[in-house]
Design a protein around this motif. Structure first.
Motif, mmCIF file in Angstrom:
data_model
loop_
_atom_site.group_PDB
_atom_site.id
_atom_site.type_symbol
_atom_site.label_atom_id
_atom_site.label_comp_id
_atom_site.label_asym_id
_atom_site.label_seq_id
_atom_site.Cartn_x
_atom_site.Cartn_y
_atom_site.Cartn_z
ATOM 1 N N MET A 1 0.799 -1.475 0.076
ATOM 2 C CA MET A 1 0.088 0.041 -0.028
ATOM 3 C C MET A 1 0.744 0.948 -0.065
ATOM 4 N N PRO A 2 0.428 2.264 -0.780
ATOM 5 C CA PRO A 2 1.550 3.426 -1.003
ATOM 6 C C PRO A 2 1.309 4.088 0.266
ATOM 7 N N GLN A 3 2.575 4.766 0.617
ATOM 8 C CA GLN A 3 2.557 5.707 1.788
ATOM 9 C C GLN A 3 1.928 6.882 1.548
ATOM 10 N N GLN A 4 0.905 7.476 2.408
ATOM 11 C CA GLN A 4 0.376 8.850 2.127
ATOM 12 C C GLN A 4 1.247 9.740 2.394
ATOM 13 N N ASP A 5 1.202 10.826 1.670
ATOM 14 C CA ASP A 5 1.757 12.148 2.134
ATOM 15 C C ASP A 5 1.056 13.090 2.961
ATOM 16 N N ASN A 6 1.561 13.080 4.247
ATOM 17 C CA ASN A 6 1.035 13.940 4.938
ATOM 18 C C ASN A 6 1.561 15.324 5.216
ATOM 19 N N THR A 7 2.406 15.870 4.220
ATOM 20 C CA THR A 7 3.016 17.027 4.143
ATOM 21 C C THR A 7 1.859 18.230 4.390
ATOM 22 N N ILE A 8 2.155 19.065 5.184
ATOM 23 C CA ILE A 8 1.138 20.341 5.320
ATOM 24 C C ILE A 8 1.629 21.703 5.153
ATOM 25 N N THR A 9 1.045 22.277 4.355
ATOM 26 C CA THR A 9 1.679 23.491 4.019
ATOM 27 C C THR A 9 0.666 24.552 4.675
ATOM 28 N N VAL A 10 0.943 25.776 5.118
ATOM 29 C CA VAL A 10 0.096 26.772 5.688
ATOM 30 C C VAL A 10 -0.093 27.804 4.661
ATOM 31 N N GLN A 11 -1.330 28.216 4.308
ATOM 32 C CA GLN A 11 -1.746 29.221 3.437
ATOM 33 C C GLN A 11 -2.775 30.152 4.182
ATOM 34 N N GLY A 12 -2.565 31.442 3.547
ATOM 35 C CA GLY A 12 -3.664 32.378 4.022
ATOM 36 C C GLY A 12 -3.772 33.568 3.303
ATOM 37 N N SER A 13 -4.946 34.221 3.252
ATOM 38 C CA SER A 13 -5.013 35.591 2.525
ATOM 39 C C SER A 13 -5.582 36.607 3.418
ATOM 40 N N LEU A 14 -5.322 37.868 3.141
ATOM 41 C CA LEU A 14 -5.588 39.064 3.686
ATOM 42 C C LEU A 14 -6.885 39.705 3.269
ATOM 43 N N TRP A 15 -7.795 39.941 3.895
ATOM 44 C CA TRP A 15 -9.179 40.831 3.417
ATOM 45 C C TRP A 15 -9.717 41.472 4.372
ATOM 46 N N MET A 16 -10.505 42.600 3.925
ATOM 47 C CA MET A 16 -11.171 43.452 5.154
ATOM 48 C C MET A 16 -12.774 43.650 5.015
ATOM 49 N N THR A 166 -9.434 -12.968 12.824
ATOM 50 C CA THR A 166 -9.587 -13.881 11.699
ATOM 51 C C THR A 166 -10.425 -13.003 10.791
ATOM 52 N N VAL A 167 -10.009 -12.832 9.342
ATOM 53 C CA VAL A 167 -10.639 -12.022 8.581
ATOM 54 C C VAL A 167 -10.616 -13.246 7.279
ATOM 55 N N THR A 168 -11.680 -12.841 6.244
ATOM 56 C CA THR A 168 -11.774 -13.638 5.143
ATOM 57 C C THR A 168 -10.704 -13.301 4.260
ATOM 58 N N ARG A 169 -10.293 -14.154 3.062
ATOM 59 C CA ARG A 169 -9.241 -13.980 2.231
ATOM 60 C C ARG A 169 -9.710 -12.868 1.485
ATOM 61 N N ASP A 170 -11.000 -12.625 1.075
ATOM 62 C CA ASP A 170 -11.462 -11.559 0.291
ATOM 63 C C ASP A 170 -11.354 -10.286 1.162
ATOM 64 N N SER A 171 -11.515 -10.188 2.340
ATOM 65 C CA SER A 171 -11.420 -8.998 2.988
ATOM 66 C C SER A 171 -9.835 -8.488 3.279
ATOM 67 N N ARG A 172 -9.026 -9.565 3.460
ATOM 68 C CA ARG A 172 -7.541 -9.357 3.581
ATOM 69 C C ARG A 172 -7.228 -8.756 2.537
ATOM 70 N N SER A 174 -8.823 -6.877 -0.068
ATOM 71 C CA SER A 174 -9.467 -5.730 -0.319
ATOM 72 C C SER A 174 -8.786 -4.637 0.517
ATOM 73 N N LEU A 175 -8.655 -4.943 1.879
ATOM 74 C CA LEU A 175 -7.865 -4.064 2.719
ATOM 75 C C LEU A 175 -6.470 -4.002 2.489
ATOM 76 N N GLY A 176 -5.963 -4.882 1.680
ATOM 77 C CA GLY A 176 -4.302 -4.656 1.437
ATOM 78 C C GLY A 176 -3.701 -4.852 2.891
ATOM 79 N N LEU A 177 -4.169 -6.040 3.532
ATOM 80 C CA LEU A 177 -3.394 -6.480 4.904
ATOM 81 C C LEU A 177 -1.983 -7.008 4.538
#
Length: 270
Positions: A1-16, A166-172, A174-177
């Motif tokens: 299973m590919p590793q998720q990219d949890n990189t966080i960037t902070v963005q914001g805008s200024l308005w009045m 214990t899980v079924t083979r199909d569940s294993r 589908s979940l990528g266990l």
């Protein structure tokens, strides 16, 4: 299973806003800045970019909200006339640019502290998961054992608990266990059996979690018991009222939570 990219960037805008009404943000302030530079609303609108009508609508709105003109026409100039910022308009633009610089400095400072937010974001996502199962243990698949009908999956939590399901083979599939995959082991409180004297006893239940009673909530029919398992982990059990009285459970008393591998539901984080 590919590793998720949890990189966080902070963005914001200024308005009045003025009295709750949108007064200006980056687009409108850039329009004022372009008017100051080129002296033409049409050229400023193209530079932003926005339509000529949108530019005039924005200027009219800002003039109205400000209570005085921010932009004024002047005689002469290219094409026989031009546009300029009034003293109030220039003051507004200067103040906005000052605020923008401070805002950008704040965002850079906030972004520098965002490194540790990724783990908290993931934790919040985990906590948001809804399930009818009272007990939820997060861990990583330690091993997977092939079976004739069902497969056996062992999870290890961060606190070192081992939970077998214990899980079924199909569940294993589908979940990528597979070893190393992050997964939840969920067990209903009603599936937990409690025991207090296990020194010479043997049980068929694969999962046996030793802990200490921290809370007993008796009811007319059922009693809810919580065991602390160490490392901040806990497990809750729902037993009959009569069983609770027979065990004479009290906070501080050692006990073991037992549950079958077939009672464990395995899920993976979204």
């Amino acid at each position: 299973m590919p590793q998720q990219d949890n990189t966080i960037t902070v963005q914001g805008s200024l308005w009045m806003t003025v009295d709750g009404q949108h007064f200006g943000g980056d687009d409108r302030m850039r329009l004022l800045a372009c008017i100051a530079d080129c002296g033409s609303i049409s050229q400023a609108a193209k530079a932003v970019p926005m339509s000529y009508k949108t530019a005039w609508d924005a200027i009219d709105a800002m003039n109205t909200l400000a209570g005085e003109p921010l932009v004024a026409r002047v005689a002469g100039g290219k094409g026989g006339g031009g546009t300029r910022l009034t003293a109030r308009g220039q003051q507004l633009l200067d103040n906005y640019l000052t605020l923008q610089r401070e805002h950008q400095a704040f965002m850079r400072q906030l972004a520098a502290q965002a490194g540790g937010l990724a783990d908290d974001y993931v934790l919040i996502r985990r906590m948001a998961m809804k399930s009818s199962a009272r007990n939820q243990f997060l861990g990583k698949v330690l091993s997977v054992k092939d079976g004739v009908v069902n497969d056996e999956v062992t999870l290890q939590t961060a606190t070192g608990l081992h939970i077998v399901a214990t899980v079924t083979r199909d569940s294993r599939d589908s979940l990528g266990l597979a070893p190393g995959v992050e997964a939840f082991a969920m067990v209903k409180a009603s599936s937990i059996i409690l025991a207090t004297d296990t020194a010479n006893a043997r049980f068929s239940a694969r999962n046996q979690l030793a802990g200490t009673v921290t809370r007993v909530l008796p009811g007319a029919v059922s009693t809810e018991v919580t065991l602390a398992l160490g490392g901040g982990a806990s497990v809750a059990a729902i037993i009959t009222h009569d069983s609770g009285e027979a065990l004479a459970l009290q906070p501080g008393q050692p006990a073991v939570a037992l549950f079958k591998a077939s009672s464990v539901i395995v899920a993976i984080p979204a």
